[in-house]
Scaffold this active site. Structure first.
Site: not given
Ligand code: FMN
Length: 356
Positions: A25, A179, A181
């Protein structure tokens, strides 16, 4: 490479995924006052399905018009126009052979009250994160401790949003319990210092999550998925572990496992990181405590890391790699040498620039 699981099918309830890769997400903050994301943001999601992901998560959808919103430009699925806007997106994702899952959240004390029509910030207890809101540069306002009426009202927002998602055709719903929330705020002693039945013991702190899950479950048809996302870190005061011990974390996972949910999605900064002073990572600790399918996310950026993460999980989710590289699934399949993206690079998600 230890094993080859990434491009094998996985069955979760009545769905068979073609591979183990999902789009995590990701909030894009693209919606105007109508709480409907920009068309290029919808197209981005559809493209990720077309390019091989087997699950496509939405951004965190805000559960009400009162206090749930944490960032400007977030989306809702509460009104008929909002539902209608998502319908073709969901269909297009499904047509590509991927599952569409809606993630929903209430941000609790992480609210930026100005972006909430009722200008309110609510939480289990009137405690703010220590750090300032990075988006406004000012301290978070002290939230109002939620009354029993507020609790019921907020649960109704989760239910209404789930109904909207079902109406829009989504294959699954995810309750965002990670996170830092609102749900995470109830679960964690760092933010929950209530003395009523919603605070104190692990079971009491779990009560709000339980009530949300039970209420949402009632409105989800049997052929759709219900997932919960969990983490031991929050986007504010990131260095703080939101649970004190591995035992406490695993007790929570056991409580989640008694619910009518179909998977647990574990969010980390770094999937390999050992936690709670143990020699195990979050996926391993989760796996030990549940028989449910486990999704893992955090620092998975190439084939080796993805296969490695699957040793302790069933599905990997990627955020930044799938945000910034539309060919990521193909590149992983080809076992290309890939770079790990930095958090700052992901800030492009919030600009008006359409992403490939
Ligand atoms: C631009 C952006 C927006 C994100 N928004 C959400 C979100 O709406 N909900 C959520 O659970 N995590 C959100 N995350 C966290 C990601 O889902 C993920 O857990 C985090 O980026 C770590 O994974 P990665 O190392 O593959 O980037 C967001 C991350 C990024 C980069």
């Amino acid at each position: 490479m230890t094993q080859e699981k990434l491009f094998t099918p996985f069955t979760i309830k009545n769905f068979t995924l073609k591979n183990r890769i999902g789009v995590a997400p990701m909030t894009r903050m693209s919606a105007a006052a109508d709480s409907i994301p920009r068309q290029d943001v919808f197209d981005f999601l559809i493209r990720r399905a077309k390019k091989g992901a087997s699950i496509v998560y939405t951004e965190a959808i805000v559960t009400d018009y009162e206090s749930a919103q944490g960032y400007p430009g977030q989306a809702r699925i509460l009104t008929q126009p909002q539902i209608d806007a998502w319908k073709p997106v969901v269909k297009a994702i499904q047509k590509e052979g991927a599952l569409a899952i809606m993630q929903m959240f209430h941000c609790g004390r992480m609210a930026w009250p100005e972006v909430n029509p009722a200008n309110r910030s609510i939480a289990p207890s009137p405690i703010t994160p220590k750090q300032d809101n990075p988006m406004t540069g000012v301290p978070y306002p002290v939230p109002e401790a939620m009354s029993l009426f507020d609790i019921e009202h907020v649960i109704a927002g989760f239910v209404e949003t789930a109904k909207g998602a079902i109406e829009a055709g989504f294959d699954g719903i995810e309750i965002h319990g990670a996170h830092g929330y609102l749900i995470n705020q109830f679960l964690s002693p760092y933010s929950n210092q209530r003395s009523d039945e919603y605070g104190g013991s692990v079971e009491n702190r779990y009560r709000f999550a339980h009530e949300v899950i039970q209420a949402v479950h009632q409105v989800i048809p049997d052929d759709r998925l219900l997932v919960v996302r969990i983490s031991n870190w929050g986007v504010a005061d990131m260095e703080v572990s939101l649970f004190d011990t591995k035992e406490e974390y695993q007790e929570l996972i056991k409580l989640f496992s008694k619910e009518p949910i179909d998977a647990i999605s574990v969010s980390t900064y770094e999937y390999q990181q050992k936690t709670f002073g143990s020699n195990k990572n979050m996926a391993q600790l989760t796996r030990e405590a549940t028989d449910l399918p486990v999704m893992i996310c955090g620092g998975i950026y190439d084939r080796v890391s993805a296969e490695d993460a699957l040793q302790d999980a069933d599905i990997v989710l990627s955020g930044k790699s799938l945000l910034l590289n539309s060919n990521w699934v193909e590149d992983v399949w080809a076992d290309k040498a890939l770079n790990r993206y930095k958090s700052e690079e992901a800030d492009i998600a919030y600009t008006a620039e359409p992403l490939p």
